[in-house]
Design an enzyme around this catalytic site. Structure first.
Site, PDB file in Angstrom:
ATOM      1  N   HIS A   1       8.435   0.800 -21.073  1.00 12.06           N
ATOM      2  CA  HIS A   1       8.622   2.031 -20.325  1.00 12.06           C
ATOM      3  C   HIS A   1       9.020   1.672 -18.897  1.00 12.06           C
ATOM      4  CE1 HIS A   1       8.402   6.167 -19.320  1.00 12.06           C
ATOM      5  NE2 HIS A   1       7.402   6.038 -18.485  1.00 12.06           N
TER       6      HIS A   1
ATOM      7  N   HIS B   1       9.078   8.460 -13.113  1.00  9.45           N
ATOM      8  CA  HIS B   1       9.620   8.003 -14.386  1.00  9.45           C
ATOM      9  C   HIS B   1       9.953   9.191 -15.277  1.00  9.45           C
ATOM     10  CE1 HIS B   1       5.299   8.023 -16.092  1.00  9.45           C
ATOM     11  NE2 HIS B   1       5.142   8.130 -14.786  1.00  9.45           N
TER      12      HIS B   1
ATOM     13  N   CYS C   1      14.041   6.433 -20.594  1.00 11.25           N
ATOM     14  CA  CYS C   1      13.418   6.079 -19.319  1.00 11.25           C
ATOM     15  C   CYS C   1      14.158   4.954 -18.603  1.00 11.25           C
ATOM     16  CB  CYS C   1      11.951   5.699 -19.525  1.00 11.25           C
ATOM     17  SG  CYS C   1      11.702   4.306 -20.665  1.00 11.25           S
TER      18      CYS C   1
END
Length: 253
Positions: free
Chosen positions: A30, A42, A154
């Protein structure tokens, strides 16, 4: 950081850094933008939700929004467990118990290929931190569109914040190195010329790895020719128009 690892200590972070943390036993990472004061912006799909592959991967790969249960929210962030889109959270929630890594920009082709796992570096160069933070905060307020695991995830978000670059064709994969690595691996495995080049297992592995490396390299943001610099204000305006058009089409149906 070493040649094979991008691990970094939190005290070495600077505002505008692109950071990431591995999830689900290193299946994927991530990504986000560190903004300073222990905060990260994010892009996520919301805890426990599918991320839009339409395949069995939806059962394996879960969202990376802060991992606190709703009945025990983070004291700094509150309950983010059901939120999606562009969010800001503390770095501990972002890491969700994982280690901290720094994404590298402007690496050489040789170093890029040494780091065989995608989603850790790129040949493309980063813009100044003030530009990175402007894009990240603007998208926090206005959104980055609809999450898509292969075209807008992401890592795509963080890379756009760092470079301002976007893929300018709708049929191509996004800028994500993780998605490019998966595509390169599939291509290496199913590539029909392999069986004509060698019959030994070691030769097959060597040729397959070579195809994987070439595909990764030509898919990198710093090499591709189907990318362009897009101001964040124009990106948001175009995204809003696309979403409005989509909503109109659905209403007509």
């Amino acid at each position: 950081m070493g040649v094979l690892s991008n691990k970094i200590h939190g005290e070495d972070l600077k505002p505008g850094d692109h950071i990431y943390s591995w999830r689900q036993a290193y299946i994927y990472a991530h990504h986000g933008i560190y903004t300073g004061d222990g905060k990260v912006i994010h892009f996520t799909r919301g805890a426990g939700q599918e991320i839009g592959t339409g395949t069995f991967f939806d059962r394996i790969i879960f969202s990376s929004s802060p991992a606190h249960p709703s009945d025990n929210p983070c004291l700094q962030c509150g309950d983010y467990s059901r939120l999606d889109g562009v969010i800001i959270s503390c770095i501990d929630c972002f890491l969700a118990g994982g280690d901290l890594y720094l994404f590298e920009y402007g690496v050489s082709p040789a170093l890029f290929l040494v780091k065989a796992r995608g989603g850790t570096c790129t040949l493309a160069t980063s813009d100044p931190p003030e530009d990175v933070l402007h894009r990240a905060t603007f998208l926090l307020q206005n959104g980055f569109g609809v999450y898509h695991v292969f075209k807008k995830n992401c890592e795509d978000f963080a890379i756009y914040c760092k470079t301002g670059l976007l893929v300018n064709t709708s049929i191509s994969m996004g800028c994500s190195g993780q998605a490019a690595s998966l595509a390169a691996a599939v291509s290496a495995i199913v590539s029909s010329p392999l069986r004509y080049l060698t019959t030994s297992f070691s030769g097959l592995a060597a040729v397959g790895y070579g195809i994987y490396c070439v595909n990764r390299l030509v898919s990198d943001l710093g090499v591709r020719r189907d990318v362009e610099k897009v101001p964040v204000e124009s990106l948001v305006a175009n995204t809003s128009l696309d979403e409005s058009s989509g909503a109109t089409d659905i209403a007509k149906e």
